[in-house]
Design an enzyme around this catalytic site. Sequence first.
Site, PDB file in Angstrom:
ATOM      1  N   HIS A 224       0.819  -1.216   0.000  1.00 25.73           N
ATOM      2  CA  HIS A 224       0.000   0.000   0.000  1.00 25.73           C
ATOM      3  C   HIS A 224       0.852   1.264   0.000  1.00 25.73           C
ATOM      4  O   HIS A 224       0.335   2.374   0.065  1.00 25.73           O
ATOM      5  CB  HIS A 224      -0.922  -0.019   1.235  1.00 25.73           C
ATOM      6  CG  HIS A 224      -2.042   0.959   1.191  1.00 25.73           C
ATOM      7  ND1 HIS A 224      -2.179   1.989   2.092  1.00 25.73           N
ATOM      8  CD2 HIS A 224      -3.092   1.076   0.340  1.00 25.73           C
ATOM      9  CE1 HIS A 224      -3.261   2.688   1.826  1.00 25.73           C
ATOM     10  NE2 HIS A 224      -3.837   2.163   0.761  1.00 25.73           N
ATOM     11  N   ASP A 231      17.324  10.115  -7.790  1.00 26.01           N
ATOM     12  CA  ASP A 231      18.765  10.364  -7.633  1.00 26.01           C
ATOM     13  C   ASP A 231      19.242  10.243  -6.188  1.00 26.01           C
ATOM     14  O   ASP A 231      20.330  10.725  -5.847  1.00 26.01           O
ATOM     15  CB  ASP A 231      19.136  11.757  -8.177  1.00 26.01           C
ATOM     16  CG  ASP A 231      19.035  11.828  -9.690  1.00 26.01           C
ATOM     17  OD1 ASP A 231      19.009  10.756 -10.324  1.00 26.01           O
ATOM     18  OD2 ASP A 231      18.964  12.949 -10.236  1.00 26.01           O
ATOM     19  N   HIS A 400      -8.945  11.805   1.293  1.00 24.91           N
ATOM     20  CA  HIS A 400      -8.159  10.568   1.310  1.00 24.91           C
ATOM     21  C   HIS A 400      -6.870  10.746   2.105  1.00 24.91           C
ATOM     22  O   HIS A 400      -6.061   9.825   2.210  1.00 24.91           O
ATOM     23  CB  HIS A 400      -7.845  10.161  -0.145  1.00 24.91           C
ATOM     24  CG  HIS A 400      -7.225   8.818  -0.306  1.00 24.91           C
ATOM     25  ND1 HIS A 400      -5.883   8.642  -0.616  1.00 24.91           N
ATOM     26  CD2 HIS A 400      -7.744   7.564  -0.204  1.00 24.91           C
ATOM     27  CE1 HIS A 400      -5.616   7.353  -0.714  1.00 24.91           C
ATOM     28  NE2 HIS A 400      -6.720   6.674  -0.465  1.00 24.91           N
ATOM     29  N   LYS A 402      -4.117  10.980   5.037  1.00 18.47           N
ATOM     30  CA  LYS A 402      -3.853  10.188   6.247  1.00 18.47           C
ATOM     31  C   LYS A 402      -2.845  10.976   7.082  1.00 18.47           C
ATOM     32  O   LYS A 402      -1.632  10.813   6.941  1.00 18.47           O
ATOM     33  CB  LYS A 402      -3.277   8.809   5.896  1.00 18.47           C
ATOM     34  CG  LYS A 402      -4.115   8.008   4.867  1.00 18.47           C
ATOM     35  CD  LYS A 402      -3.452   8.012   3.546  1.00 18.47           C
ATOM     36  CE  LYS A 402      -3.979   7.051   2.516  1.00 18.47           C
ATOM     37  NZ  LYS A 402      -5.283   6.539   2.552  1.00 18.47           N
TER      38      LYS A 402
END
Length: 482
Positions: A224, A231, A400, A402
């Site tokens: 998930h 680099d 969405h 978190k």
Amino acid sequence: MEYVKNHIWQILIALNYVLALSAVATILFKRLNPTKTLSYIIVLLVFPFIGLLVYYLFGQEYRKSKIFSRKNVLNQSVVKKVQEELELGTKEIEEVDLLLDEKSKLIPLLYNSEKSKMTINNKVELIKDGDAKFKLLFEDIKKAEHHIHLEYFIIKDDIIGTELLNELCKKSKEGINVRIVIDDVGSNISSKMKAKIKQSGVEMHAFMPVLFSGSTGKMNYRDHRKIIVIDGKIGYVGGINVSDNYVNSNNKRYWRDTHLRIEGEAVKPLQILFFTTWDFASGEELKISKDYFPNHNIKENVPLQIAASGPDTDWSNIMEAIFVAITNAVDSIYITTPYFIPNDEIITALQVAARSNLDVKVIVPKKSDSWVAEYATNSYLEQLLEAGVEVYQYNKGFIHAKTMVVDGVFGTVGTANMDYRSFNINFEVNALVYEKDFCEELKNLFNDDLKDSEKIDYQSWKNRSKTTKFIEAIARLAAPLL
């Protein structure tokens, strides 16, 4: 044979329950969370055949299993040296304490933890949606000189995904090493695009493919994470996948998400984490050189840990970090999560904090992208409300992000939701940041989201219909299996 033919259904049912009872015994010996244990037992005993299928696909425990060994990467001399260089001395630890002033003991900093080294010299940029993320990302990719590493739960070859993959193919043809790990359940890339990726020289592997019988039982354990390392100097981590759903210019529904762009020492743990996944997904013995861990000139002091958790870690590191942050808070706790399906420890910690007169606020979506997750989330809210936690439903679109910010000195942004799957099953990664200016910015972003949210009234919520409560109860029972 005639008897078998005439009693085939009874025989199959009997065989089902022999296997089901064997599975129940296995579950009981595992000493799982009681709620999760009960959920699996009910499914196995009440739903013949279906229960066995659900358990086979989602119920097997692989934490601490050797199939997820990290030794091939961590034992390499270059990585060992990087790990040693990341260990802080006494003077640097004192500097971290000074940066946090009087609240320096808020979080027990795991300075020497193999899983999450504390780093000091970092520059961190907070990103609040997919449009901003991809604008920065494309600029960084175009400037890449040595390598580009991506590890994503979702990559789709829709508008934004095709644009990104085309750019990566272009860089590969220029001689840049491009490696991609995609989760085989979350991602969806066409055969045509896969052929183009291969022809361009990009190396791409699927994490735990589910098309083969030997792997089907492991489809429950998904990668998930959302990680990019460019680099060895620039890293990205957070909630934004590669899909048009996350880009508001390509999406009909507004999508609010949070991501980080990092420069400095914290990119090294991200790089090591990518290599551990690459080692597992590719099955190749990659020799890691110093070129993947270059020096940097970042002078900013932003203490930051990269915390990873999953079946390859002995403990639920991210859940434990969140739990410790909540239980050590003395002023405020602000949480944003798209799915709130927590364990008893997190629920109790939040209830105790609110009842201790701390300012505890939680933002969840009003309308989720999954009706089961929505009802399961709603089933937990009454427990928070009755303890005095302020709960808000985001109604501008879908949130969405978190994130969590505690006392204005500790903040976390990452891939882990407040749910069973993120805490115990999936491979996740969060950035833990201990810096006041960053936390103030994260707090301001939380307050901006509050303006687009509706506060839930406890009495009104308590009086919702019995039908709604019943659906929530069923969804909650299924929550450990989600």
